[in-house]
Design a protein around this motif. Structure first.
Motif, PDB file in Angstrom:
ATOM      1  N   LEU A  73       0.849  -1.185   0.000  1.00  0.00           N
ATOM      2  CA  LEU A  73       0.000   0.000   0.000  1.00  0.00           C
ATOM      3  C   LEU A  73       0.886   1.238   0.000  1.00  0.00           C
ATOM      4  N   ASP A  74       0.467   2.278  -0.691  1.00  0.00           N
ATOM      5  CA  ASP A  74       1.294   3.475  -0.773  1.00  0.00           C
ATOM      6  C   ASP A  74       0.999   4.475   0.347  1.00  0.00           C
ATOM      7  N   ILE A  75       0.691   3.933   1.525  1.00  0.00           N
ATOM      8  CA  ILE A  75       0.450   4.757   2.709  1.00  0.00           C
ATOM      9  C   ILE A  75       1.120   4.109   3.907  1.00  0.00           C
ATOM     10  N   ASN A  76       1.343   4.880   4.944  1.00  0.00           N
ATOM     11  CA  ASN A  76       1.814   4.341   6.214  1.00  0.00           C
ATOM     12  C   ASN A  76       0.565   4.106   7.056  1.00  0.00           C
ATOM     13  N   LEU A  77       0.038   2.890   6.983  1.00  0.00           N
ATOM     14  CA  LEU A  77      -1.233   2.542   7.598  1.00  0.00           C
ATOM     15  C   LEU A  77      -1.130   2.474   9.112  1.00  0.00           C
ATOM     16  N   THR A  78      -2.111   3.048   9.776  1.00  0.00           N
ATOM     17  CA  THR A  78      -2.281   2.903  11.214  1.00  0.00           C
ATOM     18  C   THR A  78      -3.720   2.475  11.444  1.00  0.00           C
ATOM     19  N   TRP A  79      -3.909   1.346  12.120  1.00  0.00           N
ATOM     20  CA  TRP A  79      -5.236   0.807  12.384  1.00  0.00           C
ATOM     21  C   TRP A  79      -5.279   0.431  13.859  1.00  0.00           C
ATOM     22  N   PRO A  80      -5.760   1.329  14.720  1.00  0.00           N
ATOM     23  CA  PRO A  80      -5.759   1.082  16.170  1.00  0.00           C
ATOM     24  C   PRO A  80      -6.393  -0.261  16.526  1.00  0.00           C
ATOM     25  N   GLY A  81      -5.690  -0.994  17.372  1.00  0.00           N
ATOM     26  CA  GLY A  81      -6.142  -2.316  17.796  1.00  0.00           C
ATOM     27  C   GLY A  81      -5.717  -3.435  16.860  1.00  0.00           C
ATOM     28  N   PHE A  82      -5.261  -3.095  15.643  1.00  0.00           N
ATOM     29  CA  PHE A  82      -4.835  -4.092  14.661  1.00  0.00           C
ATOM     30  C   PHE A  82      -3.378  -3.877  14.266  1.00  0.00           C
ATOM     31  N   TYR A  83      -3.050  -2.638  13.904  1.00  0.00           N
ATOM     32  CA  TYR A  83      -1.699  -2.344  13.425  1.00  0.00           C
ATOM     33  C   TYR A  83      -1.410  -0.878  13.697  1.00  0.00           C
ATOM     34  N   GLU A  84      -0.325  -0.631  14.388  1.00  0.00           N
ATOM     35  CA  GLU A  84       0.010   0.745  14.777  1.00  0.00           C
ATOM     36  C   GLU A  84       0.941   1.446  13.801  1.00  0.00           C
ATOM     37  N   GLY A  85       1.257   0.809  12.697  1.00  0.00           N
ATOM     38  CA  GLY A  85       2.130   1.448  11.705  1.00  0.00           C
ATOM     39  C   GLY A  85       3.575   1.369  12.116  1.00  0.00           C
ATOM     40  N   ARG A  86       4.394   2.009  11.334  1.00  0.00           N
ATOM     41  CA  ARG A  86       5.828   2.056  11.645  1.00  0.00           C
ATOM     42  C   ARG A  86       6.258   3.508  11.646  1.00  0.00           C
ATOM     43  N   ALA A  87       7.278   3.779  12.404  1.00  0.00           N
ATOM     44  CA  ALA A  87       7.790   5.149  12.468  1.00  0.00           C
ATOM     45  C   ALA A  87       8.378   5.532  11.124  1.00  0.00           C
ATOM     46  N   GLN A  88       8.171   6.749  10.717  1.00  0.00           N
ATOM     47  CA  GLN A  88       8.759   7.239   9.474  1.00  0.00           C
ATOM     48  C   GLN A  88      10.234   7.539   9.733  1.00  0.00           C
ATOM     49  N   ASN A  89      11.109   6.810   9.048  1.00  0.00           N
ATOM     50  CA  ASN A  89      12.532   7.017   9.270  1.00  0.00           C
ATOM     51  C   ASN A  89      13.299   7.126   7.968  1.00  0.00           C
ATOM     52  N   ASN A  90      12.588   7.276   6.872  1.00  0.00           N
ATOM     53  CA  ASN A  90      13.208   7.506   5.567  1.00  0.00           C
ATOM     54  C   ASN A  90      14.244   6.443   5.218  1.00  0.00           C
ATOM     55  N   GLY A  91      13.927   5.196   5.520  1.00  0.00           N
ATOM     56  CA  GLY A  91      14.787   4.105   5.097  1.00  0.00           C
ATOM     57  C   GLY A  91      15.865   3.713   6.078  1.00  0.00           C
ATOM     58  N   HIS A  92      16.031   4.455   7.157  1.00  0.00           N
ATOM     59  CA  HIS A  92      17.054   4.121   8.151  1.00  0.00           C
ATOM     60  C   HIS A  92      16.396   3.427   9.328  1.00  0.00           C
ATOM     61  N   GLY A  93      17.154   2.611  10.040  1.00  0.00           N
ATOM     62  CA  GLY A  93      16.647   1.983  11.255  1.00  0.00           C
ATOM     63  C   GLY A  93      16.417   3.043  12.309  1.00  0.00           C
ATOM     64  N   PRO A  94      15.725   2.724  13.379  1.00  0.00           N
ATOM     65  CA  PRO A  94      15.447   3.694  14.427  1.00  0.00           C
ATOM     66  C   PRO A  94      16.728   4.336  14.956  1.00  0.00           C
ATOM     67  N   GLY A  95      16.769   5.634  14.865  1.00  0.00           N
ATOM     68  CA  GLY A  95      17.912   6.379  15.389  1.00  0.00           C
ATOM     69  C   GLY A  95      19.114   6.412  14.474  1.00  0.00           C
TER      70      GLY A  95
END
Length: 191
Positions: free
Chosen positions: A78-100
């Motif tokens: 999907l061409d969106i960063n999906l957030t579906w409370p109770g099912f899927y909280e999405g992922r942090a936007q990090n522009n291709g890099h791991g957290p931090g």
């Protein structure tokens, strides 16, 4: 726009429906089963047990394929960063890099091109039907639905060919002129 709400079943424009379909979004498998409805306008997964549904318009489905990971199923990007409370909280936007990682740094392979964070907005999703035999039916119905909703920014093969032909026409004329000029020079030297 992706719509999330109470469980429902569409009544208009249904191309294909089946029940007992599980969904995996990102790394989360939703253990409840639901009904899958492919309509002329959207993909709808509805879960009565959790009284929730999601409706994804076809233009939001960037990629669809049959995969065998984890079992034979349908893969969607999907061409969106999906957030579906109770099912899927999405992922942090990090522009291709791991957290931090890489915050404030330019990617070595980026070669000075600026990256737009919206380009990385996507969500992977899998439709896990009860039997692998219906995967081909689902995929075929999805292709039919996608054909009813062409990407407005996409160029058809005919248009692409015509554009290339028009663009190269000037270059061909220049080459012909060069070739004629070269022949005239050769003829003048011979005679």
């Amino acid at each position: 726009m992706v719509t999330i709400g109470e469980a429902f079943s569409p009544v208009d424009g249904i191309v294909y429906s089946t029940s007992d379909v599980k969904v995996k979004i990102g790394n989360n498998i939703i253990t409840s089963v639901g009904e899958l409805h492919l309509t002329e306008c959207s993909l709808i997964w509805s879960c009565e047990e959790r009284n929730s549904s999601i409706s994804i318009p076809w233009p939001r489905v960037g990629v669809q394929a049959i995969t065998s990971n984890p079992d034979k199923c349908i893969y969607l990007m999907l061409d969106i960063n999906l957030t579906w409370p109770g099912f899927y909280e999405g992922r942090a936007q990090n522009n291709g890099h791991g957290p931090g990682e890489g915050e404030g740094e330019e990617d070595e392979n980026d070669e000075g091109h600026e990256s737009d964070g919206s380009e990385t907005e996507m969500t992977e999703m899998w439709l896990l039907p009860p039997t692998p035999q219906i995967v081909d039916e689902i995929y075929s119905a999805m292709r039919e639905c996608q054909s009813l909703n062409p990407d407005p920014g996409a160029v058809s093969e005919d248009e692409d060919y015509m554009e290339a032909e028009e663009d190269e026409l000037g270059e061909v004329d220049d080459m012909r002129n060069l070739q004629l000029d070269d022949n005239r020079d050769c003829n003048c030297r011979r005679g």
